[in-house]
Design an enzyme around this catalytic site. Structure first.
Site, PDB file in Angstrom:
ATOM      1  N   ASP A  51       7.320  93.886 -65.973  1.00  0.00           N
ATOM      2  CA  ASP A  51       6.206  93.929 -65.331  1.00  0.00           C
ATOM      3  C   ASP A  51       6.061  92.909 -64.134  1.00  0.00           C
ATOM      4  OD1 ASP A  51       3.272  94.953 -64.571  1.00  0.00           O
ATOM      5  OD2 ASP A  51       2.592  93.402 -65.465  1.00  0.00           O
ATOM      6  N   SER A  52       4.967  93.137 -63.324  1.00  0.00           N
ATOM      7  CA  SER A  52       4.942  92.049 -62.399  1.00  0.00           C
ATOM      8  C   SER A  52       4.323  90.780 -62.817  1.00  0.00           C
ATOM      9  CB  SER A  52       3.898  92.749 -61.099  1.00  0.00           C
ATOM     10  OG  SER A  52       2.628  92.769 -61.816  1.00  0.00           O
ATOM     11  N   CYS A  80       4.992  98.813 -64.897  1.00  0.00           N
ATOM     12  CA  CYS A  80       4.309  98.579 -63.984  1.00  0.00           C
ATOM     13  C   CYS A  80       4.116  99.739 -63.053  1.00  0.00           C
ATOM     14  CB  CYS A  80       5.119  97.539 -63.241  1.00  0.00           C
ATOM     15  SG  CYS A  80       4.377  96.795 -61.770  1.00  0.00           S
ATOM     16  N   GLU A  92      -4.835  87.897 -64.364  1.00  0.00           N
ATOM     17  CA  GLU A  92      -3.820  86.931 -64.159  1.00  0.00           C
ATOM     18  C   GLU A  92      -4.318  85.779 -64.234  1.00  0.00           C
ATOM     19  OE1 GLU A  92      -0.101  87.082 -64.271  1.00  0.00           O
ATOM     20  OE2 GLU A  92      -0.328  89.234 -64.622  1.00  0.00           O
ATOM     21  N   CYS A 113      -2.633 101.278 -64.401  1.00  0.00           N
ATOM     22  CA  CYS A 113      -2.189 100.083 -63.991  1.00  0.00           C
ATOM     23  C   CYS A 113      -2.061  99.273 -65.360  1.00  0.00           C
ATOM     24  CB  CYS A 113      -3.053  99.194 -63.182  1.00  0.00           C
ATOM     25  SG  CYS A 113      -2.683  97.374 -63.214  1.00  0.00           S
ATOM     26  N   HIS A 170      -2.303  96.707 -66.533  1.00  0.00           N
ATOM     27  CA  HIS A 170      -3.294  95.293 -66.673  1.00  0.00           C
ATOM     28  C   HIS A 170      -4.628  95.906 -67.147  1.00  0.00           C
ATOM     29  CE1 HIS A 170      -0.479  92.922 -64.097  1.00  0.00           C
ATOM     30  NE2 HIS A 170      -1.041  91.795 -64.808  1.00  0.00           N
TER      31      HIS A 170
HETATM   32  N1  DGL Z   1       0.815  96.095 -64.138  1.00  0.00           N
HETATM   33  C1  DGL Z   1       0.999  96.481 -62.740  1.00  0.00           C
HETATM   34  C2  DGL Z   1       0.530  98.066 -62.592  1.00  0.00           C
HETATM   35  O1  DGL Z   1       0.862  98.388 -63.572  1.00  0.00           O
HETATM   36  C3  DGL Z   1       0.187  95.614 -61.741  1.00  0.00           C
HETATM   37  C4  DGL Z   1       0.670  95.432 -60.331  1.00  0.00           C
HETATM   38  C5  DGL Z   1       0.163  94.229 -59.560  1.00  0.00           C
HETATM   39  O2  DGL Z   1       0.802  93.176 -59.609  1.00  0.00           O
HETATM   40  O3  DGL Z   1      -0.561  94.459 -58.547  1.00  0.00           O
HETATM   41  O4  DGL Z   1       0.571  98.464 -61.448  1.00  0.00           O
END
Ligand code: DGL
Length: 270
Positions: free
Chosen positions: A7-8, A70, A162, A194, A196
């Site tokens: 993931d990011s 992600c 974050e 997403c 998150h």
């Molecule tokens: N968890 C990422 C997603 O599912 C977040 C992406 C981001 O870093 O903006 O899109």
């Protein structure tokens, strides 16, 4: 037999947690690109370069199968990676398809033609890049007809999560749900597109109202992954150690992850 989860940042931990519960014998290697989060405001070439770098690190850690936990990377970079980049003996899979299969009441991997489904009005909440890509609508059109999708780009939510600023994250969720409802007053279902967002899923459900079914990825992706590994046992990699890797500040990321998962998580430098 390690499997990689990318993931990011921290959002993919929601998928990791569900996958680890479904497959307790599998050592998962997690890669959080915290130094470059959020991806949702980056351009496609940038997301592609960062995602391929992360996936390479997971291959190096002994993972033959990498899940892009992600949506932004799945929406913007995955197809290009699968077409031109993934080595023949490796696999990279995204998180969109399992959710769409659930929404359209399909079995995993059912490739029959699109058909009418029960839900007609779907709200999609995702990052600006995912919304812009229209990847969700494209994948949905392969499986269902007559579904009206209203997408809401939820700017700021990933950054707030974050940063650990949950008050801001929840306030932003409420304002994004209000904005969505102005465009689609009565969605039947809402897709949290997403990884998150499951961290603030209760706020989404509360703001949407109890009558709206919320589709959240962790459980759906974990079930799809178990099914995939049963069908493709050769995709267990050679790695044997579970690890949490980050491109960010390992101490800070560990603290945040420990708070989210309510158990001790120790990240190391990727
Ligand atoms: N968890 C990422 C997603 O599912 C977040 C992406 C981001 O870093 O903006 O899109």
């Amino acid at each position: 037999m390690a499997v990689g989860i990318f993931d990011s940042g921290l959002g993919g931990l929601t998928v990791l947690e569900a996958a680890a519960r479904a497959l307790p014998e599998v050592p998962f290697v997690y890669f959080g690109d915290n130094a470059h989060t959020p991806y949702g405001v980056r351009d496609p070439d940038d997301v592609y370069a960062l995602t391929t770098a992360g996936a390479s690190r997971l291959f190096e850690a002994g993972c033959d199968l990498v899940i892009l936990a992600c949506n932004t990377a799945s929406a913007v970079a995955l197809r290009r990676m699968q077409e031109n980049w993934v080595p023949r003996d490796k696999r990279v899979l995204g998180v969109f398809v399992p959710m769409i299969e659930a929404l359209t009441e399909r079995q995993w991997g059912d490739n029959s033609p699109p058909r009418e489904v029960a839900v007609k009005h779907v709200a999609l909440f995702a990052t600006p890049a995912t919304v812009r890509s229209r990847a969700f609508q494209r994948e949905l059109a392969f499986r269902a007809i007559g579904v009206d999708v209203e997408a809401q780009a939820c700017g700021g939510v990933v950054d707030a999560i974050e940063d650990g600023d949950m008050i801001l994250a929840e306030a932003l969720v409420r304002s994004h749900v209000d904005a969505l409802k102005r465009k689609m007053p009565e969605p039947q279902a809402a897709v949290l597109g997403c990884t998150h967002y499951p961290i603030v899923e209760d706020t989404f459900q509360d703001a949407l109202g109890a009558g709206v079914e919320v589709y959240s990825q962790p459980r759906l992706v974990a079930a799809s992954l178990s099914d995939y590994l049963q069908r493709h046992p050769s995709m267990y990699g050679t790695g044997d150690t579970a690890m949490f890797l980050t491109t960010g500040d390992a101490r800070r990321v560990s603290d945040q992850a420990t708070r989210f998962l309510r158990r001790k998580i120790e990240f190391v430098a990727a």
